[in-house]
Design an enzyme around this catalytic site. Structure first.
Site, PDB file in Angstrom:
ATOM      1  N   GLY A 125       2.663   2.993  10.639  1.00  0.00           N
ATOM      2  CA  GLY A 125       3.509   3.971  10.479  1.00  0.00           C
ATOM      3  C   GLY A 125       4.365   4.396  11.830  1.00  0.00           C
ATOM      4  N   ASN A 128       0.912  -1.312  -0.073  1.00  0.00           N
ATOM      5  CA  ASN A 128      -0.315   0.027   0.001  1.00  0.00           C
ATOM      6  C   ASN A 128       0.863   1.423  -0.144  1.00  0.00           C
ATOM      7  OD1 ASN A 128      -1.759   2.090   0.389  1.00  0.00           O
ATOM      8  ND2 ASN A 128      -2.327   1.538   2.558  1.00  0.00           N
ATOM      9  N   TRP A 129       1.091   1.952  -1.361  1.00  0.00           N
ATOM     10  CA  TRP A 129       1.932   3.150  -1.484  1.00  0.00           C
ATOM     11  C   TRP A 129       1.278   4.126  -0.594  1.00  0.00           C
ATOM     12  CZ3 TRP A 129       3.839   2.872  -6.909  1.00  0.00           C
ATOM     13  CH2 TRP A 129       4.754   2.052  -7.160  1.00  0.00           C
ATOM     14  N   LYS A 130       0.055   4.201  -0.240  1.00  0.00           N
ATOM     15  CA  LYS A 130      -0.528   5.337   0.305  1.00  0.00           C
ATOM     16  C   LYS A 130      -0.364   6.719  -0.725  1.00  0.00           C
ATOM     17  CE  LYS A 130      -0.196   3.295   4.724  1.00  0.00           C
ATOM     18  NZ  LYS A 130      -0.157   3.338   6.177  1.00  0.00           N
ATOM     19  N   GLU A 189      -5.025  -4.634  10.957  1.00  0.00           N
ATOM     20  CA  GLU A 189      -4.100  -3.527  10.965  1.00  0.00           C
ATOM     21  C   GLU A 189      -4.413  -2.760  12.450  1.00  0.00           C
ATOM     22  OE1 GLU A 189      -2.279  -2.457   7.032  1.00  0.00           O
ATOM     23  OE2 GLU A 189      -3.973  -1.212   7.359  1.00  0.00           O
ATOM     24  N   GLY A 207       2.837  -0.727   4.152  1.00  0.00           N
ATOM     25  CA  GLY A 207       2.979   0.436   4.082  1.00  0.00           C
ATOM     26  C   GLY A 207       4.354   0.882   3.660  1.00  0.00           C
ATOM     27  N   GLY A 208       5.094   1.473   4.489  1.00  0.00           N
ATOM     28  CA  GLY A 208       6.276   2.295   4.356  1.00  0.00           C
ATOM     29  C   GLY A 208       7.249   1.218   3.646  1.00  0.00           C
ATOM     30  N   SER A 248       3.612  -1.785  10.473  1.00  0.00           N
ATOM     31  CA  SER A 248       5.104  -1.681  10.641  1.00  0.00           C
ATOM     32  C   SER A 248       5.751  -3.152  10.321  1.00  0.00           C
ATOM     33  CB  SER A 248       5.605  -1.167  12.039  1.00  0.00           C
ATOM     34  OG  SER A 248       4.986   0.153  12.079  1.00  0.00           O
ATOM     35  N   HIS A 266      -9.696   1.072   5.284  1.00  0.00           N
ATOM     36  CA  HIS A 266      -8.207   1.434   5.968  1.00  0.00           C
ATOM     37  C   HIS A 266      -8.414   2.195   7.004  1.00  0.00           C
ATOM     38  CE1 HIS A 266      -4.198   2.631   6.681  1.00  0.00           C
ATOM     39  NE2 HIS A 266      -3.766   1.757   6.009  1.00  0.00           N
TER      40      HIS A 266
END
Ligand code: 13P
Length: 260
Positions: free
Chosen positions: A176, A9-11, A170, A237-238, A216, A98
């Site tokens: 994050g 998920n690149w957001k 999540e 994510g990150g 994370s 989300h």
């Protein structure tokens, strides 16, 4: 054990050139792998076509996904994108519910359900996110919060629809923050979600439903998380923004899948 699924998920990150570069890097790094793990890239919508173009190539190592969809069908909804449009673009997966959408854009369980139904009507797999806040966990309400999210969304689907849905747990406090849920915490909650699904849809459905962990999850902890019995993969994510890290997470999926 079924093959793992790793979703990036690149957001709201990356400019056009960076997005192109990341897709190319991931493709190159995965070349030659005979992947059992399924990989999905969910870039910002404006880059979806970049991903679908690659995903449509023969032997492509990933599927195309997006991060959001309109709850409405088509028509006068300025700024929205319908599930039908996504299907026309060959998008295969879509994240819904989300916690960032729930928090910043007022996405309720009722809206999440409508979005899932629009997606299912267009043969796109919804990845339904759920999870509790830090306050809720501290107050020992995490199980009831997640149960309510599941009951107000998944319980409203028919068995035929439920077969085509994925779930991602999540915990908001892990998103994050660098504070990953421990493998035990992830396992405990995913087993609980599976038991909630089982109550309504039966054992076979519960066993077959993909339930992912997100928050994370990174190149260092993926192997341990994915080794848990009920963790069918990760929503990343990150760490999905760096090809090296993302591919290491996919490799963790491969290791666990092939060891079993
Ligand atoms: P991070 O991996 O950056 O914690 O984000 C998780 C997430 O929200 C994926 O949807």
């Amino acid at each position: 054990m079924k093959p793992k699924i790793v979703i990036g998920n690149w957001k709201m990150n990356k400019n056009f050139d960076e997005a192109e570069e990341l897709i190319t890097e991931i493709t190159e790094k995965l070349e030659g792998y005979n992947l059992e793990t399924e990989v999905v890239l969910c870039p910002p919508l404006v880059y979806a076509e970049l991903v679908t173009d690659h995903a449509n190539e023969e032997g492509a190592p990933f599927y195309a996904g997006v991060q959001n969809v309109s709850e409405y069908e088509n028509g006068a909804y300025t700024g929205e994108v319908s599930a039908e449009m996504l299907a026309n673009m060959d998008v295969s997966f879509c994240i819904v519910g989300h916690s960032e959408r729930r928090k910043y854009f007022g996405e309720t369980n009722a809206i999440v359900l409508k979005k899932m139904q629009r997606l299912l009507a267009n043969d796109i797999v919804p990845v339904m996110c759920c999870g509790e806040s830090l306050e809720e966990r501290k107050a020992n309400q995490h199980f009831s919060v997640v149960q309510k999210q599941v009951e107000e969304t998944l319980y409203q689907l028919t068995p035929d629809q439920m077969e085509r849905v994925m779930v991602a747990y999540e915990p908001i406090w892990a998103i994050g923050t660098g504070e990953t849920a421990t493998p035990e915490q992830a396992q405990e909650m995913l087993a609980f979600i599976r038991s909630v699904i089982e109550k309504k849809f039966g054992t076979e459905m519960a066993v077959n439903t993909y339930i992912l962990y997100g928050g994370s999850c990174n190149a260092k902890n993926a192997l341990e998380l994915f080794s848990q019995q009920d963790v069918d993969g990760g929503l990343i994510g990150g760490a999905s923004l760096k090809a090296d890290d993302f591919v290491k997470i996919i490799e963790a999926g491969e290791t666990v899948t092939k060891d079993n």
